[in-house]
Write a protein that holds these residues in place. Structure first.
Motif, PDB file in Angstrom:
ATOM      1  N   GLU A 148      14.532   5.354 -11.847  1.00 34.39           N
ATOM      2  CA  GLU A 148      13.580   4.253 -11.992  1.00 34.39           C
ATOM      3  C   GLU A 148      13.895   3.204 -10.938  1.00 34.39           C
ATOM      4  O   GLU A 148      15.060   2.906 -10.670  1.00 34.39           O
ATOM      5  CB  GLU A 148      13.677   3.651 -13.394  1.00 34.39           C
ATOM      6  N   VAL A 149      12.862   2.645 -10.323  1.00 33.62           N
ATOM      7  CA  VAL A 149      13.053   1.732  -9.193  1.00 33.62           C
ATOM      8  C   VAL A 149      12.145   0.514  -9.313  1.00 33.62           C
ATOM      9  O   VAL A 149      11.107   0.542  -9.972  1.00 33.62           O
ATOM     10  CB  VAL A 149      12.783   2.454  -7.849  1.00 33.62           C
ATOM     11  N   GLU A 150      12.572  -0.561  -8.653  1.00 34.88           N
ATOM     12  CA  GLU A 150      11.771  -1.783  -8.531  1.00 34.88           C
ATOM     13  C   GLU A 150      10.991  -1.691  -7.222  1.00 34.88           C
ATOM     14  O   GLU A 150      11.547  -1.344  -6.178  1.00 34.88           O
ATOM     15  CB  GLU A 150      12.673  -3.022  -8.522  1.00 34.88           C
ATOM     16  N   GLY A 160      -2.525   6.161   0.653  1.00 39.53           N
ATOM     17  CA  GLY A 160      -1.978   5.502  -0.523  1.00 39.53           C
ATOM     18  C   GLY A 160      -1.452   4.113  -0.213  1.00 39.53           C
ATOM     19  O   GLY A 160      -2.024   3.389   0.594  1.00 39.53           O
ATOM     20  N   TRP A 161      -0.331   3.763  -0.856  1.00 39.55           N
ATOM     21  CA  TRP A 161       0.295   2.453  -0.655  1.00 39.55           C
ATOM     22  C   TRP A 161       1.750   2.616  -0.259  1.00 39.55           C
ATOM     23  O   TRP A 161       2.507   3.339  -0.904  1.00 39.55           O
ATOM     24  CB  TRP A 161       0.232   1.626  -1.933  1.00 39.55           C
ATOM     25  N   ASN A 162       2.158   1.927   0.803  1.00 39.68           N
ATOM     26  CA  ASN A 162       3.563   1.840   1.165  1.00 39.68           C
ATOM     27  C   ASN A 162       4.222   0.772   0.306  1.00 39.68           C
ATOM     28  O   ASN A 162       3.669  -0.323   0.122  1.00 39.68           O
ATOM     29  CB  ASN A 162       3.710   1.485   2.640  1.00 39.68           C
ATOM     30  N   VAL A 163       5.398   1.075  -0.216  1.00 35.77           N
ATOM     31  CA  VAL A 163       6.092   0.144  -1.105  1.00 35.77           C
ATOM     32  C   VAL A 163       7.549  -0.016  -0.689  1.00 35.77           C
ATOM     33  O   VAL A 163       8.168   0.905  -0.143  1.00 35.77           O
ATOM     34  CB  VAL A 163       6.032   0.603  -2.578  1.00 35.77           C
ATOM     35  N   ILE A 164       8.074  -1.206  -0.955  1.00 37.53           N
ATOM     36  CA  ILE A 164       9.496  -1.476  -0.748  1.00 37.53           C
ATOM     37  C   ILE A 164      10.224  -1.051  -2.023  1.00 37.53           C
ATOM     38  O   ILE A 164       9.849  -1.466  -3.124  1.00 37.53           O
ATOM     39  CB  ILE A 164       9.726  -2.967  -0.458  1.00 37.53           C
ATOM     40  N   VAL A 165      11.237  -0.219  -1.868  1.00 37.80           N
ATOM     41  CA  VAL A 165      11.949   0.354  -3.009  1.00 37.80           C
ATOM     42  C   VAL A 165      13.318  -0.298  -3.149  1.00 37.80           C
ATOM     43  O   VAL A 165      14.154  -0.209  -2.250  1.00 37.80           O
ATOM     44  CB  VAL A 165      12.113   1.881  -2.832  1.00 37.80           C
ATOM     45  N   ASN A 166      13.529  -0.973  -4.281  1.00 45.04           N
ATOM     46  CA  ASN A 166      14.816  -1.624  -4.575  1.00 45.04           C
ATOM     47  C   ASN A 166      15.289  -2.533  -3.436  1.00 45.04           C
ATOM     48  O   ASN A 166      16.489  -2.624  -3.154  1.00 45.04           O
ATOM     49  CB  ASN A 166      15.897  -0.585  -4.889  1.00 45.04           C
ATOM     50  N   LYS A 167      14.353  -3.168  -2.744  1.00 42.47           N
ATOM     51  CA  LYS A 167      14.642  -4.108  -1.643  1.00 42.47           C
ATOM     52  C   LYS A 167      15.403  -3.444  -0.495  1.00 42.47           C
ATOM     53  O   LYS A 167      15.952  -4.148   0.370  1.00 42.47           O
ATOM     54  CB  LYS A 167      15.460  -5.310  -2.147  1.00 42.47           C
ATOM     55  N   THR A 168      15.397  -2.102  -0.460  1.00 40.15           N
ATOM     56  CA  THR A 168      16.257  -1.389   0.493  1.00 40.15           C
ATOM     57  C   THR A 168      15.519  -0.318   1.288  1.00 40.15           C
ATOM     58  O   THR A 168      15.733  -0.167   2.498  1.00 40.15           O
ATOM     59  CB  THR A 168      17.435  -0.724  -0.256  1.00 40.15           C
ATOM     60  N   HIS A 169      14.669   0.450   0.618  1.00 43.44           N
ATOM     61  CA  HIS A 169      14.013   1.592   1.242  1.00 43.44           C
ATOM     62  C   HIS A 169      12.498   1.413   1.284  1.00 43.44           C
ATOM     63  O   HIS A 169      11.939   0.523   0.643  1.00 43.44           O
ATOM     64  CB  HIS A 169      14.340   2.876   0.468  1.00 43.44           C
ATOM     65  N   ILE A 170      11.848   2.300   2.038  1.00 42.26           N
ATOM     66  CA  ILE A 170      10.393   2.339   2.076  1.00 42.26           C
ATOM     67  C   ILE A 170       9.931   3.626   1.395  1.00 42.26           C
ATOM     68  O   ILE A 170      10.536   4.684   1.579  1.00 42.26           O
ATOM     69  CB  ILE A 170       9.851   2.261   3.526  1.00 42.26           C
ATOM     70  N   GLY A 171       8.905   3.513   0.576  1.00 41.49           N
ATOM     71  CA  GLY A 171       8.370   4.673  -0.130  1.00 41.49           C
ATOM     72  C   GLY A 171       6.858   4.677  -0.081  1.00 41.49           C
ATOM     73  O   GLY A 171       6.233   3.724   0.413  1.00 41.49           O
ATOM     74  N   LEU A 172       6.265   5.724  -0.607  1.00 43.28           N
ATOM     75  CA  LEU A 172       4.809   5.869  -0.579  1.00 43.28           C
ATOM     76  C   LEU A 172       4.303   6.315  -1.945  1.00 43.28           C
ATOM     77  O   LEU A 172       4.839   7.249  -2.547  1.00 43.28           O
ATOM     78  CB  LEU A 172       4.390   6.895   0.478  1.00 43.28           C
ATOM     79  N   ILE A 173       3.275   5.616  -2.433  1.00 44.58           N
ATOM     80  CA  ILE A 173       2.552   6.050  -3.631  1.00 44.58           C
ATOM     81  C   ILE A 173       1.234   6.647  -3.155  1.00 44.58           C
ATOM     82  O   ILE A 173       0.421   5.950  -2.551  1.00 44.58           O
ATOM     83  CB  ILE A 173       2.259   4.879  -4.586  1.00 44.58           C
ATOM     84  N   TYR A 174       1.025   7.941  -3.429  1.00 45.04           N
ATOM     85  CA  TYR A 174      -0.216   8.588  -2.997  1.00 45.04           C
ATOM     86  C   TYR A 174      -1.394   8.114  -3.846  1.00 45.04           C
ATOM     87  O   TYR A 174      -1.240   7.727  -5.002  1.00 45.04           O
ATOM     88  CB  TYR A 174      -0.071  10.109  -3.086  1.00 45.04           C
ATOM     89  N   LYS A 175      -2.568   8.158  -3.236  1.00 52.19           N
ATOM     90  CA  LYS A 175      -3.779   7.660  -3.887  1.00 52.19           C
ATOM     91  C   LYS A 175      -3.997   8.273  -5.268  1.00 52.19           C
ATOM     92  O   LYS A 175      -4.403   7.589  -6.206  1.00 52.19           O
ATOM     93  CB  LYS A 175      -5.008   7.940  -3.011  1.00 52.19           C
ATOM     94  N   ASP A 176      -3.729   9.578  -5.388  1.00 48.80           N
ATOM     95  CA  ASP A 176      -4.004  10.235  -6.667  1.00 48.80           C
ATOM     96  C   ASP A 176      -3.002   9.864  -7.755  1.00 48.80           C
ATOM     97  O   ASP A 176      -3.121  10.295  -8.891  1.00 48.80           O
ATOM     98  CB  ASP A 176      -4.077  11.755  -6.504  1.00 48.80           C
TER      99      ASP A 176
END
Length: 280
Positions: A148-150, A160-176
């Motif tokens: 689980e992450v912030e 989709g949306w690019n998101v900052i993960v735990n103030k450390t990494h970059i992640g992606l949430i796909y549209k679906d």
């Protein structure tokens, strides 16, 4: 040790005409101006303060809590733009400076921008950067699948949306995997759905798979209770109708229905779902 750009717990050392002086465990002093001095205090009382540089570049303390601290990300409003750069409202008397070279997009007064607060090594001043990705790295991951992450929504893309993960990494949430409106700067909770080659992180909002049954089941129960024990949805409903009413995918909806049905909490009829009335 006193930390610039962060909340510090310091001791009250002495009074002066301008306020009270605070001291850390290395005997470093800082002034807390009169406007922030508590109504009652004693020498050697401890107090939580934010430490930064004032307009004359002097170390100063405040009991105001800024919207962003050193090393953090936040959505801030641009108050003004000068020949030197933009000045952002971060909740303190002195505005937070963002140089032109640190602006991902040209900032304008009244606009809101996602920024990172960093320490300028050349000037030893706190500053803001809109180029948030340069403060993130996936080279060495501190997360793994199903953690689980912030999250902080960074910027949208075609997929989709690019998101900052735990103030450390970059992640992606796909549209679906998105079933609610997202805006830049939104703070969300999610889970690492998959780690792809190159340490690319696929993120899902909420939780995945069977871990997601309980919160989704609770969401359905709340909707039933808010609508007198009935909602006009079934496992044959259109995915868009499910998304609009419950903000979840049809797959998650069906899993949650199955869980609730097995627990005899609902009845599924051709016209919709009914909450089973219980007696104490």
């Amino acid at each position: 040790m006193m930390q610039l750009g962060q909340i510090n717990t310091l001791e009250i050392l002495r009074e002066s005409d301008h306020g009270i002086y605070l001291i850390d465990n290395e005997d470093k002093e800082v002034l807390l101006p009169n406007r922030y001095v508590p109504d009652s205090f004693k020498i050697w009382d401890k107090i939580d303060v934010f430490v930064y540089l004032d307009n004359e570049e002097r170390l100063v303390a405040t009991t105001d809590i800024p919207y962003i601290q050193l090393g953090e990300f936040a959505l801030l409003r641009c108050n003004q733009v000068t020949d030197y750069g933009a000045f952002l409202d971060w909740g303190l008397v002195k505005e937070l400076f963002c140089p032109f070279k640190e602006q991902a997009f040209k900032m304008k007064p009244g606009g809101w921008y996602l920024v990172h607060c960093y320490l300028d090594e050349r000037t030893d001043r706190l500053a803001a950067s809109g180029k948030t990705n340069r403060f993130l790295s996936n080279k060495e991951l501190t997360v793994k699948e199903f953690d689980e992450v912030e999250l902080i929504a960074s910027h949208p893309s075609d997929i989709g949306w690019n998101v900052i993960v735990n103030k450390t990494h970059i992640g992606l949430i796909y549209k679906d995997n998105i079933f609610t409106d997202i805006s830049v700067g939104d703070k969300l909770k999610g889970i690492v759905k998959k780690v792809r080659p190159g340490n690319k992180l696929d993120i899902a909002l909420g939780q995945i798979g069977y871990r997601n049954i309980e919160p989704n089941a609770q969401r359905i129960l709340e909707e039933l209770e808010d609508n007198s024990g009935f909602i006009n949805l079934t496992d044959k409903s259109n995915p868009e109708a499910i998304k609009e009413q419950l903000q979840m995918s049809k797959k998650s909806f069906k899993k949650a229905l199955g869980s609730l049905y097995k627990q005899k909490q609902i009845l599924i009829k051709p016209d919709g779902i009914y909450l089973v009335e219980t007696t104490e």
